[in-house]
Design a protein around this motif. Structure first.
Motif, PDB file in Angstrom:
ATOM      1  N   LEU A   1       2.568   6.412  -4.363  1.00 32.18           N
ATOM      2  CA  LEU A   1       2.540   6.081  -2.946  1.00 32.18           C
ATOM      3  C   LEU A   1       2.466   7.340  -2.086  1.00 32.18           C
ATOM      4  O   LEU A   1       1.813   7.351  -1.036  1.00 32.18           O
ATOM      5  CB  LEU A   1       3.769   5.249  -2.568  1.00 32.18           C
ATOM      6  CG  LEU A   1       3.748   3.790  -3.012  1.00 32.18           C
ATOM      7  CD1 LEU A   1       5.054   3.101  -2.624  1.00 32.18           C
ATOM      8  CD2 LEU A   1       2.569   3.042  -2.410  1.00 32.18           C
ATOM      9  N   VAL A   2       3.125   8.387  -2.512  1.00 28.38           N
ATOM     10  CA  VAL A   2       3.040   9.669  -1.798  1.00 28.38           C
ATOM     11  C   VAL A   2       1.597  10.157  -1.797  1.00 28.38           C
ATOM     12  O   VAL A   2       1.071  10.637  -0.777  1.00 28.38           O
ATOM     13  CB  VAL A   2       3.960  10.720  -2.440  1.00 28.38           C
ATOM     14  CG1 VAL A   2       3.688  12.102  -1.856  1.00 28.38           C
ATOM     15  CG2 VAL A   2       5.423  10.339  -2.227  1.00 28.38           C
ATOM     16  N   ARG A   3       0.917  10.032  -2.920  1.00 27.00           N
ATOM     17  CA  ARG A   3      -0.479  10.453  -2.998  1.00 27.00           C
ATOM     18  C   ARG A   3      -1.369   9.589  -2.108  1.00 27.00           C
ATOM     19  O   ARG A   3      -2.290  10.098  -1.460  1.00 27.00           O
ATOM     20  CB  ARG A   3      -0.970  10.395  -4.446  1.00 27.00           C
ATOM     21  CG  ARG A   3      -0.299  11.402  -5.365  1.00 27.00           C
ATOM     22  CD  ARG A   3      -1.157  11.675  -6.577  1.00 27.00           C
ATOM     23  NE  ARG A   3      -2.426  12.230  -6.180  1.00 27.00           N
ATOM     24  CZ  ARG A   3      -3.565  12.046  -6.866  1.00 27.00           C
ATOM     25  NH1 ARG A   3      -3.564  11.306  -7.968  1.00 27.00           N
ATOM     26  NH2 ARG A   3      -4.690  12.579  -6.464  1.00 27.00           N
ATOM     27  N   PHE A   4      -1.125   8.281  -2.084  1.00 25.78           N
ATOM     28  CA  PHE A   4      -1.887   7.408  -1.183  1.00 25.78           C
ATOM     29  C   PHE A   4      -1.686   7.864   0.260  1.00 25.78           C
ATOM     30  O   PHE A   4      -2.638   7.919   1.053  1.00 25.78           O
ATOM     31  CB  PHE A   4      -1.439   5.952  -1.338  1.00 25.78           C
ATOM     32  CG  PHE A   4      -2.191   5.188  -2.385  1.00 25.78           C
ATOM     33  CD1 PHE A   4      -3.517   4.855  -2.201  1.00 25.78           C
ATOM     34  CD2 PHE A   4      -1.578   4.810  -3.568  1.00 25.78           C
ATOM     35  CE1 PHE A   4      -4.232   4.156  -3.171  1.00 25.78           C
ATOM     36  CE2 PHE A   4      -2.274   4.113  -4.547  1.00 25.78           C
ATOM     37  CZ  PHE A   4      -3.602   3.786  -4.347  1.00 25.78           C
ATOM     38  N   ALA A   5      -0.456   8.176   0.609  1.00 27.48           N
ATOM     39  CA  ALA A   5      -0.142   8.607   1.970  1.00 27.48           C
ATOM     40  C   ALA A   5      -0.846   9.908   2.327  1.00 27.48           C
ATOM     41  O   ALA A   5      -1.222  10.128   3.486  1.00 27.48           O
ATOM     42  CB  ALA A   5       1.371   8.769   2.127  1.00 27.48           C
ATOM     43  N   GLN A   6      -1.053  10.760   1.355  1.00 24.01           N
ATOM     44  CA  GLN A   6      -1.684  12.059   1.602  1.00 24.01           C
ATOM     45  C   GLN A   6      -3.200  11.986   1.618  1.00 24.01           C
ATOM     46  O   GLN A   6      -3.859  12.713   2.368  1.00 24.01           O
ATOM     47  CB  GLN A   6      -1.234  13.053   0.527  1.00 24.01           C
ATOM     48  CG  GLN A   6       0.250  13.405   0.590  1.00 24.01           C
ATOM     49  CD  GLN A   6       0.701  14.218  -0.609  1.00 24.01           C
ATOM     50  OE1 GLN A   6       0.034  14.233  -1.658  1.00 24.01           O
ATOM     51  NE2 GLN A   6       1.829  14.893  -0.478  1.00 24.01           N
TER      52      GLN A   6
END
Length: 322
Positions: A173-178
């Protein structure tokens, strides 16, 4: 065809009844039909709805549709990794792919198909893996987040392999956010404790255009995450926190009402004792666009005043409540 413009769109489907709905040998879609379509017109959208056998010959024909931007293969059978990879390589303009309910014989359709899509379809904006098996894994979703930065909608609800093997995690999810900062809709069925407040908070911080969030059935997403969504996602229109075991309370729902005034759909079913009459009254006052509110088995004790606010008598199209 959901998410698909009408011009140059073709939809083919078959409907079976009774015991025929899950036939041992589903009817096959002749490759010649798709070949003729590809030769006759610049098809931009193709929808095939099963149960239909869509084998390699059909997928090879689809792969030759260089103008294809929207593809739905819903409930289809006999799909394969090789076939979907061929489509992904041959249709680099693809913007939406819907594989809901589809599968392959003897696990012929796996996460490798999704990895191929991630590597070959940089313009992808919509990916639906609802009710699929073996497709949504950490590796395949990493490929999507890396290769599809324009992604806006991702549906992983009831993706069986993901639920058991942590396909969606906080780090993902952190990667999606970035990398997918225009993400607007996320549906998923949490797997064990893979997604927590940290992941949802990161998503809210990185994706301010988020409009639709469904974290139903999670017992690791709490008020802290919902507060983050309320603070960062003012365009939110749909929120489902049902079956969250009392982790979501009136405090965060009040924050949602304050920060997301365009909310249209709110599912609070089976949230145990967390909902208060004051919080729901605040929702009624702040969210004038609300069309659906589910309070089933939420144990919310509503005052007469709150009931009145939730059921405006002058609205010709009153909200639906449960």
């Amino acid at each position: 065809l959901e998410y698909v413009p009408r011009p140059r769109a073709v939809c083919m489907s078959t409907t079976l009844s009774g015991a025929e709905r899950s036939p041992a040998t589903p009817p096959a879609l002749p490759p010649s039909v798709v070949v003729e379509l590809a030769a006759a017109a610049s098809v931009e959208a193709l929808c095939v709805e099963g149960p239909l056998a869509v084998d390699g010959g059909v997928l090879t024909a689809i792969a030759k549709m260089a103008t294809l931007r929207h593809l739905a293969l819903r409930g289809c059978r006999q799909l394969s990794d090789a076939g979907i990879a061929e489509v992904a390589a041959g249709c680099p303009q693809l913007e939406s792919l819907d594989l809901a309910g589809s599968g392959g014989a003897k696990r012929a359709l796996t996460a490798a198909a999704v990895i191929a899509v991630g590597r070959n379809c940089p313009k992808l904006r919509y990916l639906c893996l609802h009710d699929t098996r073996f497709l949504a894994t950490t590796e395949s979703l990493n490929a999507v987040v890396t290769g599809c930065p324009q992604l806006q909608r991702l549906n992983l609800s009831e993706a069986m392999y993901m639920m058991a093997h942590h396909g969606l995690t906080d780090s993902l999810l952190v990667r999606f956010a970035q990398q997918c900062r225009d993400l607007r809709r996320l549906d998923f069925t949490p797997g064990r404790d893979a997604v927590t407040d940290a992941g949802i908070t990161a998503l809210a911080q990185g994706c301010p255009h988020l409009e639709h969030l469904d974290v139903s059935s999670s017992n690791t997403v709490t008020d802290a995450a919902v507060h983050a969504v309320a603070q960062r996602c003012p365009q939110l229109r749909h929120l489902s926190v049902s079956y969250t075991g009392g982790c979501i309370t009136g405090s965060s729902i009040t924050a949602i009402a304050r920060g997301c005034p365009h909310l249209q759909h709110l599912n609070l079913g089976h949230t145990h004792d967390g909902m208060t009459s004051d919080a729901l009254s605040f929702v009624a006052r702040c969210c004038s666009d609300l069309r659906y509110l589910d309070l089933s088995r939420s144990h919310a004790r509503l005052t007469d005043g709150t009931r009145t606010e939730l059921e405006p008598s002058r609205d010709p199209n009153p909200p639906r409540y449960r």
